[in-house]
Design a protein around this motif. Structure first.
Motif, short mmCIF file in Angstrom:
data_model
loop_
_atom_site.label_atom_id
_atom_site.label_comp_id
_atom_site.label_asym_id
_atom_site.label_seq_id
_atom_site.Cartn_x
_atom_site.Cartn_y
_atom_site.Cartn_z
N ALA A 49 2.76 15.35 3.03
CA ALA A 49 2.34 14.23 2.35
C ALA A 49 0.79 14.55 1.78
O ALA A 49 0.20 13.98 0.99
N PRO A 71 -2.98 13.51 -2.07
CA PRO A 71 -2.03 12.75 -1.67
C PRO A 71 -1.36 11.82 -2.88
O PRO A 71 -0.36 12.16 -3.25
N LYS A 72 -2.45 11.38 -3.59
CA LYS A 72 -2.06 10.58 -4.52
C LYS A 72 -1.24 11.24 -5.98
O LYS A 72 -0.85 10.72 -6.64
N ILE A 76 4.99 10.90 -3.74
CA ILE A 76 5.45 10.77 -2.38
C ILE A 76 5.72 9.24 -2.09
O ILE A 76 4.83 8.66 -2.39
N MET A 78 6.68 7.14 1.29
CA MET A 78 6.85 7.26 2.92
C MET A 78 7.01 5.91 3.35
O MET A 78 6.54 4.84 3.03
N PHE A 80 7.18 4.07 7.33
CA PHE A 80 6.87 4.26 8.72
C PHE A 80 7.50 3.60 9.52
O PHE A 80 8.04 2.44 9.45
N ALA A 84 4.07 -0.60 8.30
CA ALA A 84 2.43 -0.44 7.41
C ALA A 84 2.60 -1.09 6.30
O ALA A 84 2.15 -0.75 5.06
N LEU A 85 3.13 -2.47 6.14
CA LEU A 85 3.01 -3.29 5.03
C LEU A 85 1.51 -3.88 4.81
O LEU A 85 1.07 -4.23 5.99
N TYR A 86 1.26 -3.94 3.72
CA TYR A 86 -0.24 -4.34 3.73
C TYR A 86 -0.19 -6.10 3.98
O TYR A 86 0.34 -6.63 3.28
N PHE A 97 2.32 -2.43 -5.67
CA PHE A 97 1.24 -1.66 -5.35
C PHE A 97 1.18 -0.19 -5.85
O PHE A 97 -0.02 -0.03 -6.55
N PRO A 98 2.17 0.57 -5.38
CA PRO A 98 1.89 1.99 -5.75
C PRO A 98 1.95 2.10 -7.34
O PRO A 98 1.53 2.86 -8.03
N LYS A 100 1.01 0.00 -9.51
CA LYS A 100 -0.30 -0.57 -10.00
C LYS A 100 -1.20 0.60 -10.14
O LYS A 100 -1.93 0.78 -11.07
N LEU A 101 -1.28 1.22 -9.16
CA LEU A 101 -2.08 2.47 -9.04
C LEU A 101 -1.66 3.72 -9.99
O LEU A 101 -2.49 4.18 -10.54
N ARG A 145 8.93 -0.35 -1.12
CA ARG A 145 7.67 -0.13 -1.67
C ARG A 145 7.76 1.75 -1.69
O ARG A 145 7.11 2.06 -2.64
N LYS A 149 8.06 3.38 -6.92
CA LYS A 149 7.35 4.46 -7.63
C LYS A 149 8.18 5.30 -8.30
O LYS A 149 7.56 6.49 -8.64
N TYR B 210 -1.75 1.91 7.84
CA TYR B 210 -2.20 1.38 6.72
C TYR B 210 -2.88 2.35 5.85
O TYR B 210 -2.69 2.58 4.59
N ASP B 217 0.81 6.05 -1.32
CA ASP B 217 0.74 4.98 -2.24
C ASP B 217 0.40 5.50 -3.37
O ASP B 217 0.49 4.92 -4.56
#
Ligand SMILES: Nc1ncnc2c1ncn2[C@@H]1O[C@H](COP(=O)(O)OP(=O)(O)O)[C@@H](O)[C@H]1O
Ligand SMILES: [Mg+2]
Lengths: 357, 325
Positions: A49, A71-72, A76, A78, A80, A84-86, A97-98, A100-101, A145, A149, B210, B217
C-alpha cells in the motif's frame, strides 16, 4: 493490474517482518496471505500500500516500480479488521471520501456511491454515523469505501475476524463474489486457513517473515512442502508420527514400536535409508477398520457430522475422523487403515517435504 | 429499539426487587452520594470565594477603612469602573493580549508543534517537545530576566548587540518600542506547551488504522491533517481554547515582571491586582479590586459559554453508556 514483489524485505531493528519475498500476482487474481499472528502479513500488505518503505527489494504494479510512489497515487482500496470508518463522517461521507480526494465530479460521485451502497445493501444507512452501525454493517460500509474509488488493487487485512461465525461465512462468499464480478486484483490477509483455502486462487503461506509456499489451495492441501504448512493447513490438523523407512521383501515399510505400515514405492522410496523421518497423515485419510494397525480408543470428540477419535498406538496418538454411527467408546480396541496414497514424509531437521519440492 | 427495550426490561427487574418508595429514595440519594466529594470541593474552593469577592465588591473596604469601618456602597465600585478613564484602554489591551497570545501561541503554535512532532521520528519529536517545556519549568522571575536581557535598552541587550545590530539595524530600547511583541512572546512561549502536550496525546491516540486508511484513500499528509486529524481534535481544541482563554484572562505575572503595565500594557487582571494588593500609595482598595475581579469572572463565564456554543459542546459529549442509578 498485475503485482510483483521482488526480494521484498522490511526490517524493524533486528526483527525481519518480511524477508526476501518473491511473488507474482496476475491481473484479476485473488491471493491470500496466510500465516499465524506476527508472521508479517500486515507489514507486507502495508508495504504494497506504500505506508511502509521497503528496507530492500522492489514492488511492481504492471511492470512499473512503485517503491517511491506515495500511497495516494497507487489507487488502492483497503479494508481493515477494525473497519476504520471515519467516526466524524456519515456513511455517505465515508463512501465518497476517496472520490472527493480524487476530484471525481459530484454527479458521478453520487451515482457511484449509490450504486455501491445498493450492491452492498447499505442504502438505508447512508445518513448514519459509523458509531450507530453494527459490526457487520460497518464492514459493508468499509468494503463500499474501498470499492467506490474503483481501485486497481483491493487489500484486505483480516476483514472478517471481528464478525460472528455466521456473518463471516456469508461475507466470505459475498466478498469473493464481488471480487470476481469486478475482476479486480485482490490480496486478502488472514490467519484463518479456511478463509484462505475457500476464497483464494492462490495462497501465500508466511512464517516468520518468509514466504513458505505460494500455490493453489488444493496443492497446499495435497502437497504441503514443509512441515509447517502441513500442520497449519487443514482442520483437524494432520497427524505426525516419527518413523523409520526400511525396505523389507521389496516393500517399503514405515516402522516404529507398535507401528508398521507398508508404503507405496514412489513415496517410501524417497525417504528410505535416512534414519528417522516424520510421517504425516490427515485424520480423514485414516479409517477405523476390521484389520490394520491395532490400537485403543483414547478420547472421542463428537463434531456433529463426524467423531474425532484419538487412537493410541503404543506410545503415539493418531486422530481419526470416524462415522458417528460406529459408536466408538473410550477403551475400545480398534484397527486403523491408512490411505497410503495420502501419506506425507518430512525431514525432521530441515522440516522440508521429502516428496515435493 | 432493542436497546431501549432491554433498558425497560432492566428497569422492570429493578422495580421488582425494591419496593416503590424505597427505589425513588435510592435513586435520589445515591447520585448525590457519588457526587458529594466533587460538590464539596466546588463549593469550598470556587463557590464560596466567588461569593466573598462579590460581597466585598459591594463595599468600600480598603486599607484605610480596615476590617471594621467599611460600609456598603451598593454598586458604586461598578459605576466607577464604568466611568473610569482606564476602563476602555485596559479592556482593549486585555482583549488584544488574550486573543493574540491564544491564537498565535497557546492554540496556534501548540497545534503546529503537536502536528510537526507527530510527523517526524518519535525520538526527535519527543526532544523537540521537551525543549518547549523549558520556559514553563523556568521560574518566572529568571525567565523574564532572561527576556529583559535579550531586549535591554540600547546599546545593551542580545538583540541590539548580537542579533539585529550585525544586520545594520540601529540600537533601540526594544521593550518600550515594541512592548506587545514581548508581552505576547513571553506568555506564548510558556503557554504553548500546555496545548502541545494535550494535542500531541490526542493525535497519538487516534487509532493507527484511521491514519493508514486516510493515506490509502488518497490523502496527502496535509489533507489527512485537514480531513481527519483536526476534526478528531475538536474536543481537545475546545478544552485548550477555553482553558487557556480563562487562564490568560487572569494571568498577569509575566507582564508585571516585564513592564509592570507600563508602555500601554496594563491588562485587567493586573489592574485589579494593583488596585487591590499593590497600590503605589499604600492604600489597598479591596472593594474596588474585588469589583474588577468580579467583572473578569463574568467575562470568563461568557467566553466559556460562547466557546461551547461554537464548538457544539452538546454533540461532543456522548450519552452515558451506563444507565444505572
Ligand atoms: N511498526 C512496527 N515497528 C516495529 N515492529 C513492528 C511494526 N509493525 C510490525 N512489527 C513487527 O513485525 C512483525 C510482523 O508483524 P505484522 O506484520 O503485524 O504481523 P501479522 O500481521 O502477520 O500478525 C511482528 O514481530 C511485529 O512485532
Ligand atoms: Mg496483522
Amino acid at each position: 493490474m498485475k503485482v510483483k514483489l521482488e526480494n521484498l524485505t522490511k526490517r524493524w531493528g533486528p526483527v525481519y517482518a518480511a524477508r526476501d519475498i518473491n511473488l507474482d500476482i496476475n491481473d484479476g487474481e485473488f491471493v491470500a496471505f496466510l500465516g499465524p499472528s506476527g508472521c508479517g502479513k500486515t507489514t507486507t500488505l502495508l508495504l504494497i500500500a506504500g505506508i511502509y518503505k521497503p528496507t530492500a527489494g522492489r514492488i511492481l504494479f504492471d511492470d512499473r516500480v512503485m517503491n517511491q510512489v506515495p500511497p495516494k497515487n497507487r489507487n488502492i482500496g483497503m479494508v481493515f479488521q477494525s473497519y476504520a470508518l471515519y467516526p466524524h463522517m456519515t456513511v455517505y461521507e465515508n463512501l465518497v471520501f476517496p472520490m472527493k480526494l480524487k476530484r471525481v465530479p459530484p454527479a458521478e460521485m453520487k451515482a457511484r456511491a449509490q450504486r455501491v451502497a445498493e450492491m452492498l445493501g447499505i442504502s438505508q444507512l447512508l445518513d448514519r454515523r459509523p458509531g450507530q452501525l453494527s459490526g457487520g454493517q460497518q464492514q459493508r460500509v468499509a468494503l463500499g469505501r474501498a470499492l467506490t474509488k474503483q481501485p486497481d488493487l483491493l487489500l484486505f487485512d483480516e476483514p472478517l475476524s471481528n464478525l460472528d461465525a455466521r456473518l463471516r461465512l456469508s461475507m466470505r462468499a459475498e466478498i469473493k463474489r464481488l471480487q470476481m464480478d469486478l475482476g479486480v486484483t485482490a490480496i486478502y490477509v488472514t490467519h484463518d486457513q479456511v478463509e484462505a483455502m475457500t476464497m483464494a486462487d492462490r495462497v501465500a503461506v508466511m512464517k516468520d517473515g518468509r514466504l513458505q509456499a505460494y500455490c493453489p489451495p488444493n496443492e497446499l492441501y495435497d502437497r504441503p512442502r514443509t512441515l509447517f504448512i502441513a500442520g497449519f493447513v487443514g482442520n483437524p490438523p494432520m497427524n505426525f508420527i516419527e518413523v523409520e523407512i526400511v525396505l523389507r521383501d521389496g516393500v517399503y515399510h514405515a516402522q516404529r514400536a507398535g507401528f508398521d505400515l507398508p508404503l507405496l514405492a514412489e513415496r517410501g522410496g524417497q525417504a528410505a535409508g535416512r534414519g528417522p523421518v516424520i510421517l504425516g497423515i490427515r485424520p480423514e485419510d485414516v479409517m477405523i477398520a476390521e484389520e490394520g494397525i491395532a490400537g485403543e480408543v483414547y478420547v472421542v470428540e463428537p463434531l456433529g457430522r463426524d467423531d474425532l477419535i484419538d487412537v493410541r498406538l503404543g506410545d503415539v496418538h493418531v486422530h481419526v475422523l470416524a462415522d458417528p454411527n460406529r459408536r466408538c467408546k473410550v477403551g475400545d480396541r480398534v484397527h486403523l487403515r491408512f490411505n497410503t496414497q495420502k501419506i506425507q514424509l518430512f525431514d525432521p531437521k530441515t522440516e522440508q517435504s521429502l516428496l515435493w519440492t | 429499539m432493542s436497546e431501549s427495550a432491554s433498558t425497560a426490561q432492566a428497569l422492570e427487574v429493578g422495580k421488582a426487587r425494591y419496593p416503590e418508595e424505597k427505589a425513588s429514595l435510592r435513586s435520589l440519594l445515591s447520585p448525590l452520594l457519588f457526587m458529594a466529594p466533587a460538590i464539596v470541593l466546588v463549593v469550598v474552593f470556587f463557590f464560596i470565594p466567588v461569593v466573598i469577592v462579590l460581597v466585598i465588591s459591594l463595599t468600600d473596604m480598603s486599607t484605610a477603612t480596615g476590617f471594621n469601618n467599611w460600609k456598603w456602597v451598593q454598586f458604586d465600585n461598578y459605576l466607577r469602573i464604568a466611568t473610569h478613564p482606564n476602563t476602555l484602554p485596559v479592556l482593549r489591551n486585555t482583549l488584544m493580549y488574550v486573543a493574540l497570545t491564544l491564537a498565535l501561541f497557546n492554540v496556534g503554535m501548540a497545534l503546529v508543534i503537536a502536528l510537526l512532532t507527530t510527523h517526524i521520528p518519535r525520538r526527535s519529536g519527543f526532544l523537540f517537545r521537551a525543549l518547549w517545556l523549558l520556559p514553563r519549568l523556568t521560574p518566572s522571575v529568571v525567565y523574564i530576566m532572561m527576556w529583559k536581557y535579550v531586549a535591554a535598552d540600547a546599546p545593551y541587550g542580545i538583540l541590539n548587540q548580537h542579533l539585529l545590530g550585525p544586520l545594520g539595524i540601529p540600537p533601540t530600547n526594544w521593550l518600550p518600542a515594541q512592548p506587545w511583541i514581548f508581552v505576547i512572546l513571553t506568555n506564548g512561549f510558556i503557554g504553548a506547551s500546555f496545548g502541545m502536550v494535550i494535542f500531541t496525546s490526542a493525535i497519538e491516540s487516534i487509532p493507527r488504522d484511521y491514519m493508514v486508511a486516510a493515506l490509502v484513500d488518497g490523502c496527502s499528509l496535509w489533507q489527512r491533517i485537514r480531513y481527519l486529524i483536526l476534526p478528531l481534535l475538536r474536543w481537545p481544541l475546545l478544552f485548550v481554547t477555553t482553558y487557556q482563554t480563562l487562564s490568560l484572562l487572569t494571568s498577569f505575572e509575566q507582564i508585571l515582571l516585564l513592564t509592570e503595565g507600563q508602555f500601554g500594557t496594563e491588562v485587567w487582571s493586573l489592574w485589579a491586582y494593583q488596585r487591590a494588593l499593590s497600590n503605589y500609595w499604600g492604600n489597598f482598595q479591596w472593594g474596588f479590586g474585588a469589583a474588577l475581579a468580579a467583572v473578569l469572572v463574568l467575562i470568563g463565564v461568557v467566553m466559556a459559554l460562547v466557546y461551547m456554543r461554537y464548538f457544539q459542546f452538546n454533540q461532543l459529549v456522548q450519552e452515558p453508556k451506563i444507565e444505572a442509578l
